[in-house]
Write an enzyme that holds these catalytic residues in place. Structure first.
Site, mmCIF file in Angstrom:
data_model
loop_
_atom_site.group_PDB
_atom_site.id
_atom_site.type_symbol
_atom_site.label_atom_id
_atom_site.label_comp_id
_atom_site.label_asym_id
_atom_site.label_seq_id
_atom_site.Cartn_x
_atom_site.Cartn_y
_atom_site.Cartn_z
ATOM 1 N N LYS A 1 1.153 -1.328 0.091
ATOM 2 C CA LYS A 1 -0.043 0.283 0.002
ATOM 3 C C LYS A 1 0.668 0.901 0.156
ATOM 4 C CE LYS A 1 -4.823 -1.664 0.787
ATOM 5 N NZ LYS A 1 -6.077 -1.785 2.306
ATOM 6 N N ARG B 1 -3.319 -9.994 4.457
ATOM 7 C CA ARG B 1 -3.888 -9.789 3.348
ATOM 8 C C ARG B 1 -2.648 -9.764 2.980
ATOM 9 N NH1 ARG B 1 -6.372 -6.532 0.585
ATOM 10 N NH2 ARG B 1 -7.691 -7.654 -1.468
#
Ligand code: PT1
Length: 275
Positions: free
Chosen positions: A221, A255
């Site tokens: 991210k 995740r």
């Protein structure tokens, strides 16, 4: 700590890896989706061989600025992949969707977990999960993917996220969805500045206090890119560091895209904690 999802009982006494299976459209306009379906199934099988204990299947990106996909297109992308993987792997499959119609079809096709970045707030979503035995991940987001990264604001991000997740737990209680079916997720990158994301990671134990297993998604991210520089292809080492920190602060499911590297890193965390 056991997470109940469909026919599965997942042992979360140590941190586990959820592998990401993105179903992207075919680059060949042959009218079908054969190539992208087969690629996604093969990728999911590889991630299970690498140690993923859940596969998260998504047909609509929710990353910042992503363009929405129609219900019909999302179903066309994910259902064949779910059917293929359900027949080939023996781990719970998760559907990454906020649309109740996609959740219902995915459960019928074999998924055991609903992963909803809008925490079952869409009309009908609570009903779909309540009528099933699926597990569910309730994620916090502020705003929608199209605009959420434009100057996000909080009173206190950690308290605000905790209050939201507590309220969603109460909503699921009212629908009779048992607590052993529920995961919580602070929603890294969903309407959060660099400072908001880092504060949430630092204070993750305060969200553990809500009493549910935490799922964390930080893989590749932009908050990691903001710290180390470089684009998305250069975030593996930062992603592993983030997964290790999250696990040591109590996250039970990570995740991730890079399953093998994350499983190795979490095996070290577990070895140290059990030593
Ligand atoms: C997540 C998550 C998710 N993330 C759960 N589901 C995404 N439960 C999709 C960036 O800043 O964290 N938890 N489903 C992907 N979303 C993003 C958000 C991807 C932000 C990238 C960014 O780069």
């Amino acid at each position: 700590m056991i997470f109940s999802c469909g026919k599965f009982q997942l042992d979360l006494s140590r941190p586990r890896v959820m592998g990401i299976v993105n179903v992207t459209p075919d680059s060949f306009s042959d009218g079908g989706h054969f190539a992208s379906t087969e690629l996604a199934i093969a990728h999911g099988q590889l991630l299970v061989e690498q140690g993923a204990v859940i596969l998260d299947i998504g047909g609509e990106s929710t990353r910042p600025g992503a363009v929405p996909v129609s219900l019909e297109e999302e179903l066309r992308r994910v259902i064949p992949v779910i059917e293929g993987l359900a027949a080939r792997v023996n781990v719970p499959l998760s559907i990454d969707s906020y649309k109740p119609e996609v959740m219902r079809a995915a459960i019928a096709a074999g998924v055991a977990i609903v992963n909803d970045v809008f925490a079952l707030q869409q009309p009908g979503a609570l009903e779909v999960v309540a009528a099933s035995d699926a597990g569910v991940c309730l994620m916090h987001a502020q705003g929608t993917p199209q605009t959420m990264q434009i100057d996000p604001q909080y009173g206190d991000v950690v308290l605000d996220v905790a209050d939201f997740l507590r309220a969603r737990l109460a909503a699921l209680d009212a629908y009779g969805i048992a607590r052993d079916r529920i995961l919580l997720d602070p929603g890294f990158g969903f309407g959060k500045s660099r400072a908001h994301n880092l504060a949430l990671l630092r204070t993750l134990p305060s969200l553990c206090a809500l009493g549910q297993p935490l799922l964390v998604g930080l893989s590749r991210k932009s908050v990691l890119g903001q710290v180390v520089g470089g684009d998305v292809s250069e975030r593996l080492h930062a992603s592993i560091a983030a997964a290790v920190i999250a696990a040591m602060k109590g996250a039970r499911i990570l995740r991730v895209h890079d399953v093998k590297a994350t499983v190795d890193a979490l095996n070290i965390v577990t070895a140290v904690e059990n030593s």
